[in-house]
Design a protein around this motif. Structure first.
Motif, PDB file in Angstrom:
ATOM      1  N   UNK A  96       7.403  -2.142 -13.196  1.00 42.91           N
ATOM      2  CA  UNK A  96       6.384  -1.228 -13.459  1.00 42.91           C
ATOM      3  C   UNK A  96       4.712  -0.514 -13.485  1.00 42.91           C
ATOM      4  N   UNK A  97       3.669  -1.463 -12.595  1.00 39.94           N
ATOM      5  CA  UNK A  97       2.685  -1.980 -13.218  1.00 39.94           C
ATOM      6  C   UNK A  97       2.474  -1.894 -11.514  1.00 39.94           C
ATOM      7  N   UNK A  98       3.464  -1.757 -10.390  1.00 37.77           N
ATOM      8  CA  UNK A  98       3.500  -1.968  -9.262  1.00 37.77           C
ATOM      9  C   UNK A  98       3.630  -3.149  -8.448  1.00 37.77           C
ATOM     10  N   UNK A  99       3.931  -4.116  -9.313  1.00 39.71           N
ATOM     11  CA  UNK A  99       3.716  -5.011  -8.278  1.00 39.71           C
ATOM     12  C   UNK A  99       5.342  -5.714  -8.019  1.00 39.71           C
ATOM     13  N   UNK A 100       6.123  -4.858  -7.423  1.00 41.03           N
ATOM     14  CA  UNK A 100       7.535  -5.414  -7.093  1.00 41.03           C
ATOM     15  C   UNK A 100       7.689  -5.676  -5.021  1.00 41.03           C
ATOM     16  N   UNK A 101       9.247  -5.481  -4.631  1.00 38.56           N
ATOM     17  CA  UNK A 101       9.445  -6.319  -3.338  1.00 38.56           C
ATOM     18  C   UNK A 101       8.790  -4.800  -2.415  1.00 38.56           C
ATOM     19  N   UNK A 102       8.141  -3.499  -2.854  1.00 35.99           N
ATOM     20  CA  UNK A 102       7.718  -2.655  -2.270  1.00 35.99           C
ATOM     21  C   UNK A 102       6.350  -2.939  -2.092  1.00 35.99           C
ATOM     22  N   UNK A 103       5.546  -3.664  -2.588  1.00 35.06           N
ATOM     23  CA  UNK A 103       4.696  -4.010  -2.885  1.00 35.06           C
ATOM     24  C   UNK A 103       3.351  -4.800  -1.258  1.00 35.06           C
ATOM     25  N   UNK A 104       3.189  -3.870  -0.209  1.00 33.11           N
ATOM     26  CA  UNK A 104       2.829  -4.717   0.823  1.00 33.11           C
ATOM     27  C   UNK A 104       2.009  -5.726   0.830  1.00 33.11           C
TER      28      UNK A 104
END
Length: 544
Positions: free
Chosen positions: A476-484
Motif C-alpha cells: 500500500x506504500x508502493x513498495x512492491x513488485x512494480x517498484x523499479x
C-alpha cells in the motif's frame, strides 16, 4: 547486518547531535575561567553594533543582527563549539538533564497525527487515564494535527513549567467520541540506561544511550541488579552513544580500575591540566568486561572505552569510534542564550588524543568523514581503516594503539549485509517497519497485553504470519513488485528479496511490537539476539 533503533538515522542528524546536544565538558573539578573578566572589555563588534543601533539611517533590529553575528563568529571555530539561542537552550539542556517537566508520554508522529506510543509509569498522563495508542487531536481547544506537525512543536507544546495544566482531546480506538483530559505537568525522569538484563548465564548486558546527570547512578543500579541475578561478566554497550558529561564516565570507569590508574586527562591553552585517576574503591575491579563501540560512539563514550583499553582492563569490540576529543564548557549570556566553547582536549591514559582532524571554520570535510569511511569500506573491513596520525602509543601491557581519529577496537566486527536487500533497506529507511509495528500493536493491543514474556509474544506473532501482513502494508506504500527502484542494484525478484530478508524483517518488526507491549529489556533481548558484535562479545566472555 546494520539494524536500526529508530525509524531512520542520518549522518547529518547525528553530527548536529554532537554539536548541540552532547558536546559538554567535565562538571567535576572543572577548571574555572573568569569569563566576566574576559568579557568585560568592549570589542570592536560591540562598538559597531552600538553605532548601528544609534546612528544608522534606518531603524534596524539589532537583536536579530546580533544573533546572526554570534552564530557566524562561533562557526569560525572547531566543529563542536556552538552558539545556542535562548529559544533553544532549554530543549538542548534537557537532553542531558535528570528530568524535565511535562505530561509523561512517549510519542511518534504518523499521518500528521501525534500518537502516544507509551505512557510513563507514575507520570501525570497515567494518573488521568491516557493510554498507549491514544491520538492527540486538540491541545487547549486548538487543532493539533496537520502537515506542520513535528517533534519540536510537540515537545514545545506538551512540556512546560511544573504544576501548569494542559488540556488534551484524544481519539481512542473503539471509542466514537473524543476524550478530554486536563493534565497537570510534573517532573519526568530522563533515563540514560536503556536496558539491563542477563543475556546468558552469568553474563549481564547494559545499554547506555548517553552520559547525563544520572548516568552513573543508573549504571550502578543496573550493575547491582545484574550481580544479584548471578552476573559475573558484563557487556557495556556504548554504540550510538554520542557522549555527555565527563564526570559521569569518570565515575563509571572508576568502578573497574585499580587505585592510581589513569582514566583521562585534559588540558588547553587557558585550561590547566586536569587528571582523573581511579581511587581504588570500585566494586567491580575483578569482573570480566567487554565494551562495545561503533562509528556513532563519541566523546564521553570514547573516554570510557579508551580508559578500559589503555589500562588493558576490558576488550573493546566493534568498529572505530567517531573521534571527538574536545572538551566544551557552557557559558551563559545575560539574555538567556549561551555558548558551548571548546576549552581543552582530552587524552586517554596512554596519551592519545582521539580527536579526528578538522579545519577551523570549515566543517565540510569533518561532516563528510563518516560518509567517506563508509565509501572506503571501513564499516565492513578493518583493512580499510586509515589513520592520519600514525604515532604509536602503548597500553599498560605494551600493546600498540593509535590516536587522532577515534578508538580502534581490539576486535573489529564489520557490518554484515548478507541478508540485506533493496526491499529491506527501503522499508527500514522509510520507517515502514516502525509504522507497521505501531499500527499492528494499536489494533491488537488488548490481545497482545495478555503476554508478559517476550519469547511467548514473539512465537505468537510469528505464528500469525506477521510478515505477510507487513508485505501487504508495504504494498500500500508502493513498495512492491512494480517498484523499479528495488531492481537498480539487485537481480533478485521481489519475492526473492522478501524471502531473503525474512529473518531480518521478522526480528525487527517483532522487536518494535514487543517494545510497545512490554519494555526496553524485552526489545533489546530480541533486537540484539543475533547481532554480530554481541555474539562476538559473548564468545570472548565464554572463553574466560
Amino acid at each position: 547486518m546494520k539494524k536500526y533503533l529508530f525509524p531512520t538515522i542520518t549522518i547529518a542528524f547525528l553530527l548536529v547531535g554532537f554539536l548541540i546536544g552532547n558536546s559538554v565538558g567535565s562538571k567535576a573539578k572543572a577548571q574555572q575561567i573568569n569569563w566576566a573578566r574576559l568579557l568585560a572589555p568592549q570589542s570592536k563588534v560591540d562598538q559597531l553594533l552600538q553605532m548601528m543601533n544609534s546612528n544608522y539611517v534606518d531603524a534596524i533590529d539589532v537583536d536579530s543582527i546580533t544573533e546572526e553575528v554570534m552564530e557566524v563568529l562561533v562557526e569560525k571555530l572547531d566543529p563542536h563549539s556552538a552558539y545556542i539561542p535562548k529559544k533553544d537552550l532549554e530543549l538542548v539542556n534537557s537532553e542531558l538533564s535528570a528530568s524535565f517537566s511535562g505530561i509523561g508520554v512517549q510519542f511518534n508522529i504518523q499521518n500528521d497525527t501525534v500518537c502516544i506510543v507509551a505512557v510513563i509509569p507514575g507520570g501525570p498522563s497515567e494518573g488521568v487515564g491516557v493510554l498507549a495508542g491514544d491520538k492527540i487531536v486538540f491541545v487547549d481547544d486548538s487543532v493539533f494535527t496537520g502537515k506542520g506537525m513535528n517533534n519540536e512543536k510537540v515537545m514545545h507544546t506538551l512540556r512546560g513549567p511544573k504544576d501548569t495544566q494542559v488540556k488534551l482531546s484524544i481519539k481512542r480506538n473503539g471509542t466514537p467520541e473524543l476524550l478530554t483530559y486536563v493534565i497537570t505537568r510534573g517532573d519526568i525522569p530522563i533515563h540514560s540506561v536503556d536496558a539491563s538484563f542477563i543475556m546468558k548465564p552469568q553474563i549481564g548486558y547494559i545499554k547506555v544511550n548517553k552520559f547525563s546527570e544520572t548516568t552513573y547512578d543508573e549504571f550502578m543500579s543496573a550493575l547491582a541488579k545484574l550481580k544479584a541475578e548471578g552476573a559475573k561478566s558484563y557487556i557495556v554497550d556504548l554504540r550510538e552513544n554520542s557522549g555527555g558529561y565527563m564526570d559521569q564516565t569518570i565515575k563509571m570507569a572508576n568502578e573497574f580500575l585499580n587505585a592510581g590508574q589513569m582514566i583521562v586527562y585534559a588540558e588547553g591553552r587557558a585550561y590547566p591540566r586536569f587528571e582523573a585517576k581511579a581511587n581504588g574503591l570500585g566494586r567491580f575491579k575483578d569482573a570480566e568486561l567487554v565494551v562495545l563501540i561503533n562509528e556513532f560512539s563519541a566523546s564521553a563514550s570514547e573516554i570510557f572505552a579508551g580508559a578500559m583499553q589503555d589500562n588493558d582492563r576490558a576488550l573493546v569490540i566493534g568498529r572505530r569510534s567517531f573521534g571527538k576529543g574536545l572538551v566544551q564548557q557552557q557559558i551563559p549570556f545575560s539574555d538567556g542564550s549561551a555558548v558551548r566553547l571548546t576549552v581543552a582536549r582530552y587524552y586517554t591514559p596512554s596519551g592519545r588524543c582521539i580527536q579526528k582532524p578538522y579545519t577551523l571554520g570549515d566543517q565540510t570535510d569533518y561532516e563528510k568523514d563518516l560518509l567517506e569511511r563508509f565509501e572506503h569500506g571501513e564499516f565492513y573491513s578493518a583493512d580499510s581503516i586509515h589513520y592520519q596520525d600514525t604515532t604509536k602509543y602503548y597500553t599498560a601491557g605494551g600493546r600498540v594503539v593509535y590516536g587522532g581519529g577515534g578508538i580502534l577496537p581490539d576486535i573489529f566486527v564489520g557490518r554484515d549485509t548478507t541478508l540485506n536487500t533493496p526491499f529491506y533497506n527501503k522499508c527500514v529507511n522509510m520507517a515502514y517497519t516502525y509504522q507497521f509495528a505501531f499500527q499492528y500493536t494499536d489494533k491488537h493491543r488488548k490481545e497482545l497485553k495478555k503476554f508478559t514474556d517476550w519469547q511467548a509474544l514473539e512465537r505468537h506473532l510469528l505464528k500469525h504470519n506477521i510478515l505477510e501482513e507487513f508485505v501487504r502494508f508495504a504494498d500500500k506504500k508502493g513498495v512492491n513488485a512494480q517498484d523499479t527502484t528495488l531492481y537498480l542494484f539487485s537481480k533478485l525478484s521481489f519475492e526473492e528479496q522478501v524471502r531473503k530478508s525474512t529473518p531480518l524483517l521478522n526480528r525487527l518488526i517483532c522487536a518494535y511490537i514487543i517494545r510497545d507491549v512490554l519494555d526496553e529489556n524485552a526489545f533489546y533481548a530480541i533486537f540484539e539476539r543475533d547481532d554480530e558484535i554481541i555474539l562476538k562479545a559473548l564468545e570472548e566472555l565464554e572463553k574466560k
